[in-house]
Design a protein around this motif. Structure first.
Motif, PDB file in Angstrom:
ATOM      1  N   ALA A 124       0.726  -1.193   0.064  1.00 38.16           N
ATOM      2  CA  ALA A 124      -0.008   0.080  -0.093  1.00 38.16           C
ATOM      3  C   ALA A 124       0.811   1.309   0.038  1.00 38.16           C
ATOM      4  O   ALA A 124       1.762   1.385   0.658  1.00 38.16           O
ATOM      5  CB  ALA A 124      -0.865   0.103   1.197  1.00 38.16           C
ATOM      6  N   SER A 125       0.568   2.131  -0.934  1.00 33.53           N
ATOM      7  CA  SER A 125       1.324   3.447  -0.978  1.00 33.53           C
ATOM      8  C   SER A 125       0.510   4.443  -0.167  1.00 33.53           C
ATOM      9  O   SER A 125       0.087   5.533  -0.852  1.00 33.53           O
ATOM     10  CB  SER A 125       1.683   3.692  -2.347  1.00 33.53           C
ATOM     11  N   LEU A 126       0.375   4.358   1.208  1.00 31.49           N
ATOM     12  CA  LEU A 126      -0.371   5.350   1.605  1.00 31.49           C
ATOM     13  C   LEU A 126       0.792   6.329   2.266  1.00 31.49           C
ATOM     14  O   LEU A 126       1.937   6.247   2.419  1.00 31.49           O
ATOM     15  CB  LEU A 126      -0.994   4.664   2.878  1.00 31.49           C
ATOM     16  N   PRO A 127       0.275   7.594   2.506  1.00 33.02           N
ATOM     17  CA  PRO A 127       0.990   8.715   3.278  1.00 33.02           C
ATOM     18  C   PRO A 127       1.630   8.009   4.507  1.00 33.02           C
ATOM     19  O   PRO A 127       1.050   7.699   5.339  1.00 33.02           O
ATOM     20  CB  PRO A 127       0.116   9.717   3.490  1.00 33.02           C
ATOM     21  N   ARG A 128       3.107   7.911   4.520  1.00 33.23           N
ATOM     22  CA  ARG A 128       3.719   6.905   5.412  1.00 33.23           C
ATOM     23  C   ARG A 128       3.459   7.728   6.830  1.00 33.23           C
ATOM     24  O   ARG A 128       3.362   7.231   7.981  1.00 33.23           O
ATOM     25  CB  ARG A 128       5.226   6.897   5.175  1.00 33.23           C
ATOM     26  N   ALA A 187       1.257   9.717   7.696  1.00 34.12           N
ATOM     27  CA  ALA A 187      -0.236  10.243   8.068  1.00 34.12           C
ATOM     28  C   ALA A 187      -0.773   9.560   9.384  1.00 34.12           C
ATOM     29  O   ALA A 187      -1.475  10.453   9.967  1.00 34.12           O
ATOM     30  CB  ALA A 187      -1.067   9.820   6.982  1.00 34.12           C
ATOM     31  N   ALA A 188      -0.197   8.374   9.787  1.00 29.17           N
ATOM     32  CA  ALA A 188      -0.789   7.926  10.961  1.00 29.17           C
ATOM     33  C   ALA A 188      -0.156   8.707  12.269  1.00 29.17           C
ATOM     34  O   ALA A 188      -0.772   8.429  13.164  1.00 29.17           O
ATOM     35  CB  ALA A 188      -0.037   6.561  11.049  1.00 29.17           C
ATOM     36  N   ALA A 234      -0.624  14.432   9.712  1.00 27.36           N
ATOM     37  CA  ALA A 234       0.026  14.878   8.753  1.00 27.36           C
ATOM     38  C   ALA A 234       1.119  15.972   8.875  1.00 27.36           C
ATOM     39  O   ALA A 234       2.179  15.903   8.258  1.00 27.36           O
ATOM     40  CB  ALA A 234      -1.120  15.578   7.702  1.00 27.36           C
ATOM     41  N   ALA A 291      -1.300  22.202   2.534  1.00 24.74           N
ATOM     42  CA  ALA A 291      -1.090  21.095   3.350  1.00 24.74           C
ATOM     43  C   ALA A 291       0.461  20.801   3.459  1.00 24.74           C
ATOM     44  O   ALA A 291       0.908  20.593   2.329  1.00 24.74           O
ATOM     45  CB  ALA A 291      -1.931  19.906   2.923  1.00 24.74           C
ATOM     46  N   PRO A 292       0.999  20.425   4.549  1.00 23.40           N
ATOM     47  CA  PRO A 292       2.098  20.076   4.559  1.00 23.40           C
ATOM     48  C   PRO A 292       2.275  18.396   4.097  1.00 23.40           C
ATOM     49  O   PRO A 292       1.551  17.828   4.471  1.00 23.40           O
ATOM     50  CB  PRO A 292       2.326  19.997   6.053  1.00 23.40           C
ATOM     51  N   VAL A 293       3.333  18.385   3.168  1.00 22.20           N
ATOM     52  CA  VAL A 293       3.695  17.130   2.750  1.00 22.20           C
ATOM     53  C   VAL A 293       4.868  16.505   2.647  1.00 22.20           C
ATOM     54  O   VAL A 293       5.926  17.329   2.548  1.00 22.20           O
ATOM     55  CB  VAL A 293       3.124  17.039   1.168  1.00 22.20           C
ATOM     56  N   GLU A 340       6.034  11.139   1.338  1.00 23.62           N
ATOM     57  CA  GLU A 340       4.530  11.066   0.775  1.00 23.62           C
ATOM     58  C   GLU A 340       4.418  11.250  -0.653  1.00 23.62           C
ATOM     59  O   GLU A 340       3.847  10.588  -1.295  1.00 23.62           O
ATOM     60  CB  GLU A 340       3.845  12.058   1.790  1.00 23.62           C
ATOM     61  N   ARG A 341       5.161  12.371  -1.001  1.00 24.69           N
ATOM     62  CA  ARG A 341       4.990  12.864  -2.248  1.00 24.69           C
ATOM     63  C   ARG A 341       5.677  11.775  -3.354  1.00 24.69           C
ATOM     64  O   ARG A 341       5.099  11.503  -4.200  1.00 24.69           O
ATOM     65  CB  ARG A 341       5.852  14.195  -2.599  1.00 24.69           C
ATOM     66  N   ALA A 369       3.313   8.686  -3.458  1.00 20.42           N
ATOM     67  CA  ALA A 369       2.346   9.156  -4.487  1.00 20.42           C
ATOM     68  C   ALA A 369       2.771   9.104  -6.069  1.00 20.42           C
ATOM     69  O   ALA A 369       1.911   8.596  -6.774  1.00 20.42           O
ATOM     70  CB  ALA A 369       1.731  10.440  -4.106  1.00 20.42           C
ATOM     71  N   ALA A 395       3.307   5.321  -6.994  1.00 21.16           N
ATOM     72  CA  ALA A 395       1.935   4.598  -6.851  1.00 21.16           C
ATOM     73  C   ALA A 395       1.369   5.044  -8.278  1.00 21.16           C
ATOM     74  O   ALA A 395       0.456   4.174  -8.935  1.00 21.16           O
ATOM     75  CB  ALA A 395       1.246   4.716  -5.926  1.00 21.16           C
TER      76      ALA A 395
END
Lengths: 558, 298
Positions: free
Chosen positions: B5-9, B11-12, B15, B86-88, B92-93, B96, B99
């Protein structure tokens, strides 16, 4: 620090908002989360109102020949209680959760039509206010009538001008018409959002079951609200324009209204219960630490329930006299619903079976739901048999049955959903201690009221009566029911207190307090306005499991 | 191949967690608006007036109309947005991008396409005016050939609004009448501009079909409509129309309008045709598109 430094620091802080700024933000918001919260908040207010109405009725029925309420007021109370619970508590609260959760669960930033979403909420809310304005407006402006008193089903000819002078029935009709517009708008929004705004990788076979259930619910809303709206317009024409759709003496048909109403009314039960199933689908696996058992079967069962529920409406009309063919068809159709419903119950049990169960409050309510929904289903099968229904269809047995569904199943899962998603919505945990008190008190009160309620029904106590004679032997049973009602009310107050107190002093939740697997737990609690800074990409039904367990992702097994 | 899964790492961990490589992502969200609430209130009052007082309905109608206008202005010609930052994190970038790797139009081409997508009312008006002129030429030629008159066609057009002219003689319709000229011009210009706007809005959606649809099918359908309408509403007038000439004049309108719209939007180009449907249909709007529009205007 010198004064210049202080000034720089002061200017770096965002300006403090006035309360009017907050009001404006909520009035003009198109954010699905805020709209969801407004739906839920407004439904909770109406829940308290309708609960008070129920208690007033229970006080009236707690003793024979009681005159705590007059017959007229009693009729108003049971009409407003039913109408409010179905149209202004059940549907809004479930649409509220759908609004809040669906975009988060599919990795979207908002609903497909954010402005329509706001419109749908507001028109439903104004519909509810219009209904309650009838207490003032019904007699205040024309000197006739007050709140509607024709029952939530509003059978003809009770709604005819002759039997319902003034405008009380018109308030009922028009407010439901307005809320129907909102319901259809939200259903449209949910369907389009789920079909077109899923994040990358989220195929329909990876869609969270909650979203699948909301698809079915939304289709049912389309199909069921149409006939109801048509019937409401016909009723308006009867009352305003002199038509005779439901006027038997002028060639109309009272039974036609019943058909129209129940073509809406029975699917409405599923419109309410399917989101409850949806909550169970998300909560039971997380607290059993297992993926849901039989995902494809659960999807198929949900679609089948939706489909079959459209063909069972006349089981509400067995006592009208449908003839042998009608009786046979609707008996069989009603019994067939129990097949996909049974599949669901078995799958939930199979999910729990062998799991590492955590008895947190959401799971407690879910287990209560499973047990009570089973009993509600069993009495439902009993009532699906036409001869049985002839005996008990107009008795308190039916009242007990549908309250087992609406309270024992739906309300229980709504409570479960609150305990499960409150941390996501507000960033704080609800108190487990208060939650468990809430669960046990409410369960005790619920069973005291509604288990007992079956018995006066079996003894012949008719529904919709405002009182009964002392010699029937129903008094003690009714007193027990009333006591149970007050215990439920206390439990509900505990719940409200828990929500308020936890909002202020609850434990910080963090983004994923339950170690869950769906996308809403991948973002902060409460989520930012934009939900996800980067569009998520998923590869299985449990994307967070994959992230937390890269050594054994679900993609290996799906 | 194993997929992850390529989720925002992060995010948990919320953010905005501190991160050395955190950047700022600009996100467009629909801007808040009061009009949905006002429309709901308007509709409610409109309905409540039935059981209270007509003045309530009137107030509701005012609210509903004002809210409808406000709502339209909120989404047309471009949806209003608010920009959220939004801070990224770089991780994460990167996740995304990895993916969602796949064929994507080059940024320059995408910007170019968006610029082309800036439909303006002006192109529709121009298409309508040019198409109307081409149609007028054919219609005048018809008058000259059949009745040796410059004015016959325009008088016939005016006759659709002056019922008494339906029975007028050919000699009368062949003469000059200021009233007829003004009425005929007004009707012709109005319909031409409206159809031109329709062309500008619809032709780019299915560019491959535009020549056939806009040049041939559209005129034939319009002729069929006009034929059946005049036959039932004004049969005398319909009898005076030479329908073969009518079709030719419509096709002249259609082809000219398609040509003008293409001049403005270049929807017949291969580059445009390769754009996704939502962009061709003008459904996809964002700040880049708006800024492209302002560039074009400049």
């Amino acid at each position: 620090m010198n004064s210049t430094g202080t000034a720089v620091l002061a200017s770096a802080q965002p300006p403090r908002k006035l309360w009017l700024d907050h009001v404006q933000e909520w009035l003009t918001t198109v954010d699905h989360k805020r709209i969801g919260l407004m739906y839920i908040g407004y439904a909770l207010i109406f829940l308290v109102v309708a609960g008070v109405e129920a208690l007033l009725m229970r006080i009236q029925l707690s003793a024979p020949d009681n005159h705590f309420l007059s017959p007229e007021v009693f009729n108003c109370m049971f009409t407003m209680h039913g109408t409010t619970m179905v149209f202004f508590v059940g549907m809004p609260i479930l649409f509220g959760f759908g609004n809040y959760l669906v975009p988060l669960m599919i990795g979207a930033r908002d609903m497909a039509f954010p402005r329509l979403n706001a419109f749908s909420f507001w028109i439903s809310a104004f519909g509810g206010l219009l209904l309650y304005f009838s207490f003032l407006g019904g007699s205040g402006l024309y000197g006739a009538g007050s709140a509607p008193d024709v029952g939530w089903f509003a059978y003809a000819p009770l709604t005819a001008k002759l039997f319902s002078p003034g405008h009380s029935t018109d308030y009922w009709t028009l407010s439901i018409l307005l809320s129907g517009i909102g319901s259809v708008g939200t259903a449209l929004n949910l369907i389009v959002t789920i079909f077109t705004m899923r994040c990358k990788g989220m195929t329909m076979t990876r869609l969270p079951l909650l979203c699948w259930l909301y698809v079915v619910t939304s289709w049912l809303t389309f199909l069921a609200l149409g006939p109801l709206t048509a019937a409401q317009i016909m009723l308006c024409l009867d009352r305003f324009a002199g038509s005779h759709f439901f006027d038997v003496q002028a060639g109309g048909s009272a039974v036609l209204w019943m058909h129209f109403f129940w073509i809406f009314g029975h699917p409405e039960v599923y419109i309410l219960v399917l989101p409850a199933f949806a909550f169970a689908n998300e909560i039971i696996p997380v607290f059993s630490r297992k993926p849901i058992f039989g995902y494809p079967a659960m999807v198929a069962a949900s679609v089948l329930i939706g489909f079959i529920s459209l063909g069972v409406w006349a089981h509400h009309m067995f006592t009208v006299g449908l003839g042998p063919e009608g009786n046979a068809f609707f008996t069989l159709a009603t019994m067939i619903v129990s097949v996909p419903t049974g599949i669901k119950i078995f799958n939930w049990l199979a999910t729990i079976w062998g799991g590492k169960i955590r008895f947190a409050t959401p799971m407690l309510f879910s287990i209560g739901f499973l047990f009570q929904f089973l009993i509600a289903g069993l009495t439902g099968i009993m009532l699906s048999v036409a001869p049985f229904d002839w005996q008990l269809g107009n008795s308190y047995f039916v009242v007990a049955h549908f309250h087992y569904v609406l309270v024992g199943a739906i309300l229980y899962m709504i409570f479960a959903a609150f305990y499960y998603w409150y941390p996501k919505m507000f960033g704080r945990m609800l108190s487990e201690k208060l939650g468990k008190w809430h669960f046990w008190l409410f369960t005790f009160g619920f069973h005291l009221t509604f288990d007992t309620m079956h018995i006066p029904g079996l003894l012949g106590m008719p529904r919709r009566v405002f009182t009964y004679p002392a010699d029937r032997g129903w008094a003690m049973l009714n007193q027990i029911e009333t006591v149970g009602g007050f215990i439920q009310a206390i439990a509900l107050l505990l719940f409200v207190w828990n929500m308020i107190q936890s909002y202020r002093t609850g434990k910080e939740a963090g983004p994923d307090p339950w170690d869950a697997w769906t996308l809403e737990w991948a973002t902060s609690s409460p989520p930012p306005h934009y939900n996800f800074a980067v569009d998520p990409v998923v590869h299985s039904r449990r994307p967070l499991w994959d992230r937390k367990h890269p050594e054994s992702p679900d993609t290996h097994y799906e | 191949m194993q997929e992850h899964a390529s989720l925002p790492r992060d995010a948990a961990k919320n953010a905005a967690a501190p991160h050395g490589e955190t950047g700022i992502e600009s996100i467009h969200l629909p801007s808040p608006t009061v009009w949905p609430m006002v429309l709901a209130l308007g509709v409610t009052l409109l309905v409540a007036g039935l059981i209270t007082n007509a003045a309530i309905s009137l107030l509701g109608a005012v609210f509903a109309v004002a809210a409808s206008v406000g709502w339209f202005r909120n989404v047309l010609p471009h949806e209003r947005h608010e920009e959220v930052h939004a801070p990224v994190s770089a991780a994460e970038r990167a996740a995304a991008v990895a993916a969602s790797a796949g064929p994507r139009p080059a940024p320059a081409a995408a910007a170019h396409g968006q610029r082309r997508l800036t439909y303006s009312f002006l192109s529709g008006i121009e298409a309508g005016a040019a198409g109307g002129a081409a149609m007028a030429l054919v219609a005048t030629a018809f008058g000259m050939v059949r009745f040796h008159s410059l004015w016959y066609a325009i008088n016939l057009m005016a006759a659709s609004s002056f019922l008494s002219w339906s029975n007028a003689s050919d000699a009368f319709l062949s003469g000059f009448h200021l009233q007829g000229l003004l009425a005929g011009l007004l009707i012709h210009m109005l319909i031409s501009v409206l159809v031109g706007l329709l062309y500008a809005a619809t032709m780019p959606i299915f560019p491959r079909l535009s020549l056939v649809a806009g040049g041939i099918l559209g005129p034939l359908v319009w002729t069929g409509l006009a034929f059946s309408l005049t036959k039932s509403v004004a049969p005398l007038l319909g009898a005076r129309v030479d329908w073969l000439w009518f079709i030719v004049s419509q096709i002249a309108f259609g082809l000219t309008a398609v040509w003008i719209v293409n001049l403005r939007i270049r929807f017949l180009s291969a580059e445009f045709q390769s754009l996704p449907f939502d962009q061709r249909a003008g459904l996809h709007s964002n700040e880049a598109q708006r800024s492209a529009a302002s560039e074009v205007r400049q």
